[in-house]
Design an enzyme around this catalytic site. Structure first.
Site, PDB file in Angstrom:
ATOM      1  N   HIS A 476     -12.107   0.131 -29.495  1.00  0.00           N
ATOM      2  CA  HIS A 476     -12.497   0.341 -31.028  1.00  0.00           C
ATOM      3  C   HIS A 476     -13.812   0.823 -31.395  1.00  0.00           C
ATOM      4  O   HIS A 476     -14.194   2.430 -31.611  1.00  0.00           O
ATOM      5  CB  HIS A 476     -11.860   0.023 -32.059  1.00  0.00           C
ATOM      6  CG  HIS A 476     -11.922   0.192 -33.490  1.00  0.00           C
ATOM      7  ND1 HIS A 476     -10.709   0.968 -34.029  1.00  0.00           N
ATOM      8  CD2 HIS A 476     -12.732   0.169 -34.809  1.00  0.00           C
ATOM      9  CE1 HIS A 476     -11.544   0.886 -35.615  1.00  0.00           C
ATOM     10  NE2 HIS A 476     -12.868   0.495 -35.230  1.00  0.00           N
ATOM     11  N   GLU A 477     -14.345  -0.186 -30.553  1.00  0.00           N
ATOM     12  CA  GLU A 477     -16.158  -0.370 -30.715  1.00  0.00           C
ATOM     13  C   GLU A 477     -17.026   0.377 -30.657  1.00  0.00           C
ATOM     14  O   GLU A 477     -17.960   1.066 -30.320  1.00  0.00           O
ATOM     15  CB  GLU A 477     -16.319  -1.621 -30.719  1.00  0.00           C
ATOM     16  CG  GLU A 477     -15.798  -2.755 -31.976  1.00  0.00           C
ATOM     17  CD  GLU A 477     -15.902  -2.361 -33.220  1.00  0.00           C
ATOM     18  OE1 GLU A 477     -16.808  -1.784 -33.539  1.00  0.00           O
ATOM     19  OE2 GLU A 477     -14.916  -2.677 -34.252  1.00  0.00           O
ATOM     20  N   HIS A 483     -19.399   7.901 -29.724  1.00  0.00           N
ATOM     21  CA  HIS A 483     -20.213   8.134 -31.108  1.00  0.00           C
ATOM     22  C   HIS A 483     -21.808   8.234 -32.454  1.00  0.00           C
ATOM     23  O   HIS A 483     -22.177   9.756 -32.293  1.00  0.00           O
ATOM     24  CB  HIS A 483     -19.507   8.128 -32.947  1.00  0.00           C
ATOM     25  CG  HIS A 483     -19.156   9.035 -34.164  1.00  0.00           C
ATOM     26  ND1 HIS A 483     -18.927   8.470 -34.982  1.00  0.00           N
ATOM     27  CD2 HIS A 483     -19.380  10.388 -34.172  1.00  0.00           C
ATOM     28  CE1 HIS A 483     -19.159  10.038 -36.090  1.00  0.00           C
ATOM     29  NE2 HIS A 483     -19.265  10.874 -35.476  1.00  0.00           N
TER      30      HIS A 483
HETATM   31 ZN   LIG Z   1     -13.824   1.036 -37.073  1.00  0.00          ZN
END
Ligand SMILES: [Zn+2]
Length: 694
Positions: A476-477, A483
């Site tokens: 997730h991180e 991004h």
């Molecule tokens: Zn998040």
């Protein structure tokens, strides 16, 4: 004073990394002071110039301004989160006020706003490209939403509303903390500890030691203690005690009572929205989101809620039958739910951490995350032990693309320690951009991105093993990290994860899907002793175990999201006399089962009332999940989790575009259509697979 302050000298380490080894807590206040002055001077030059406003001399110049302040703030907030000290915490308390005042001075600067507004009024005639147009619109909106358009008494009133809100939300948070610390369930003997596994006992012992309570175990209302206690304790009477205390935080007479504070916050928010010309606070908050308005949010909640009620009823029946089979005579109450859910989970899926963890060695999972980024986006991560970092546990990597060009730096800080706050997060020391002032060389800047996790380090000489949840957090991180790393925009304010709040979790939640790809699991999840890949049967059990309990989680989350939306959508200036009665009546009408409850009740709902910015915004996690489930479905439809064309579009429109595209348009450009809610419902087990096909 400033000449020997390393924060104010040029940073000569690779890629503008800060000189961590020379920075001390006492350097920050003078550096912040100098940087705020420098920022005001830059803005003064923009607003006082004789030239009429142009995109470059006003909007692009505004984007270029404040760089010193931004880089000092980035170092400061990274250190206070990951490697803090009493000295840094003291600085944090002292600079919060001046930094907030500085922000408000920037956005209330009437001359600067006049130039931006003039450009905005003629935006169609300026010959701007798409990203320039987006920047102009975003900057104008930031000023408007901060109150720059208000005149005379309204302007003064707005400032005082904002100050009062800052004070009240701080008090709200401190009151919740007070009630959490105030409660102690002391467990004195084996009868009171019945059912608790070793890790809960160890944490409860630590909680007693932290409070100097001697040779006992203590359950506080911290989530990491009370949830495992409710899950494992055999003592129904003690579970009820803990549950009642946990769900009544903020609702006690006395100095820590949040009932009136929440009402005052709601009243002020209504006034804030009214000053902006909105009928209610939800309209003001949602105007600057991907959802856009209350009806879009309500539509999503209405899709999910009735299905979640059906699913939770199915789960309740399973818990009741397990309880009956065990000869347990009671009706399942809210303090029994987690306990019986755990019993059913153990019986049906037999998933045990001791069996799972040896397949999830930390280094192998980091390698898996890098490998997926290589297969999707052509990225390569090369360790750089020579980069200056703030703690020996931080690992630095240079990131290159398929053509061998440098893309950015990635710092990964995986282990828990006392100087680090809890949780997991992504942050940046520098955002990618190509809008560097000529005075600073004018070269494009590459991103410097960080990931923090809080994994427990293996004993000396032992590997660090993760749970499946930990591995998912790592992915997730890392998705947030990509991004930041893949960002490819011109303007700094549009770069990386600086996007709308109901879009920001898309790249991170979407990346979690690649961990679940069986081929990725088989390649990277190998037994730490034997090197054998994880067995298919275990993968299946993990998947099924995760699906069980989704009804409970979804109902609890959605109930809180509905309460958030309802209370912020009230159009009367005066909030309900009794918020708790309002909440109870709302949930009665919605049909929330009493044995389930909410994630957060209004009187302790920190997302809404402690200034963290999720008022009328608790729905965003579910919103992003619609996007990530539907987005990953594109790869399922293609029959290849690494489909090159899809990966290219995903990179271009989602991971690289920052806030340069309107998020709805960005998603549609990647997916070829607007998102649909079906994949989310399927992922959460709220509809059957064949019902979708029908
Ligand atoms: Zn998040």
């Amino acid at each position: 004073m400033t000449s020997d302050n390393p924060l104010l000298q040029p940073w000569t380490a690779p890629h503008g990394l800060p000189p961590f080894d020379r920075i001390r807590a006492h350097h920050f206040e003078p550096a912040f002071e100098a940087a705020m002055q420098a920022n005001l001077a830059e803005l003064q030059v923009i607003s006082a110039q004789a030239e009429p406003p142009s995109f470059d001399n006003t909007v692009a110049a505004f984007d270029r301004a404040g760089r010193l302040l931004a880089r000092i703030s980035a170092v400061f907030y990274n250190l206070t989160a990951s490697e803090t000290s009493p000295e840094l915490q003291a600085v944090q308390r002292r600079v919060a006020g001046p930094l907030a005042a500085h922000d408000s001075a920037v956005y209330m600067d009437a001359r600067l706003f006049a130039r931006i507004a003039a450009l905005h009024a003629q935006r169609d005639a300026l010959g701007l490209d798409a990203e320039q147009r987006r920047l102009l619109e975003r900057v104008h909106l930031d000023f408007v939403r901060a109150g720059a358009q208000l005149q005379g008494p309204a302007r003064e009133r707005y400032a005082s509303v904002m100050t009062s809100l800052a004070e009240l939300t701080t008090r709200f948070a401190q009151n919740v903390l007070h009630d959490e610390n105030d409660f102690r369930l002391v467990l004195r003997d084996e009868a009171e500890l019945a059912g608790l596994p070793d890790f809960v006992r160890a944490a409860a012992r630590q909680a007693a030691a932290d409070r100097s309570l001697g040779d006992v175990h203590v359950i506080t209302l911290s989530r990491s203690l009370v949830v495992p206690f409710l899950t494992f304790s055999e003592r129904r009477d003690l579970r009820e005690q803990a549950w009642r205390a946990w769900t009544s935080r903020g609702e006690h007479d006395g100095p820590a009572d949040n009932r009136d504070i929440a009402r005052r916050i709601l009243r002020l928010r209504h006034e804030q929205a009214a000053l902006h010309g909105h009928a209610c606070y939800a309209d003001y908050a949602l105007a600057d989101t991907m959802a856009g308005n209350r009806h879009a949010v309500q539509r999503l909640l209405d899709e999910v809620w009735p299905r979640a009620l059906v699913a939770v009823e199915r789960e309740r029946a399973a818990l009741e039958s397990a309880a009956r089979a065990a000869g347990w005579p009671h009706t399942i109450e809210a303090w029994d739910w987690r306990y019986w859910a755990e019993k059913v989970r153990q019986a049906r899926y037999a998933v045990d951490d001791a069996e799972v963890k040896p397949y999830f060695r930390l280094e192998a999972m980091v390698e898996a995350a890098f490998d997926c980024a290589g297969r999707l986006f052509g990225l390569h991560f090369r360790p750089r032990a020579d980069l200056p970092v703030y703690h020996p546990d931080v690992k630095g990597y240079e990131v290159r693309n398929a053509g061998g060009e440098l893309v950015g730096l990635f710092l990964q800080d995986n282990f828990a320690r006392t100087s680090k706050r809890s949780g997991a997060w992504m942050s940046s020391l520098r955002w990618q951009n190509r809008n560097v002032p000529a005075a600073e060389g004018g070269a494009a800047e590459l991103p410097v991105i960080l990931n923090n996790n809080n994994f427990a380090k293996g004993a000396p000489g032992e590997p660090t093993l993760l749970s499946l949840d930990d591995a998912r957090t790592l992915f997730h991180e890392f998705g947030h990290g990509l991004h930041g790393l893949l960002s490819n925009v011109t303007y700094e304010r549009l770069s990386g994860t600086q996007v709308l709040r109901d879009f920001v979790e898309l790249p991170s939640q979407m990346y979690e899907h690649w961990l679940s790809v069986p081929e990725v699991m088989k390649r990277h999840a190998r037994h730490v002793r034997t090197g054998e890949p994880i067995p298919d049967a275990l993968i299946e059990r993990l998947k099924a175990a995760r699906r069980f309990g989704q009804g409970y989680e979804t109902v609890r989350y959605t109930a809180s999201a509905i309460a958030d939306m309802s209370v912020h959508a009230l159009t009367e200036a005066e909030p309900p006399e009794d918020l708790c009665a309002f909440e109870a009546e709302l949930l009665r009408r919605q049909g929330l089962p009493a044995a389930v409850g909410m994630n957060h009740r209004l009187v302790h709902f920190q997302h809404l009332f402690s200034g963290s910015g999720y008022a009328a915004g608790y729905y965003v996690y579910l919103w992003a999940e619609v996007l990530d489930a539907d987005g990953f479905d594109a790869f399922n439809e293609a029959g290849d989790p690494f489909d090159a064309r899809l990966a290219g579009d995903l990179r271009r429109y989602i991971y690289a575009s920052g806030n340069s595209l309107e998020p709805g348009a960005a998603f549609a450009a990647f997916r070829g259509r607007a998102p649909t809610v079906q994949p989310l419902l399927r992922k959460r087990g709220l509809i059957e697979d064949d019902a979708v096909a029908a």
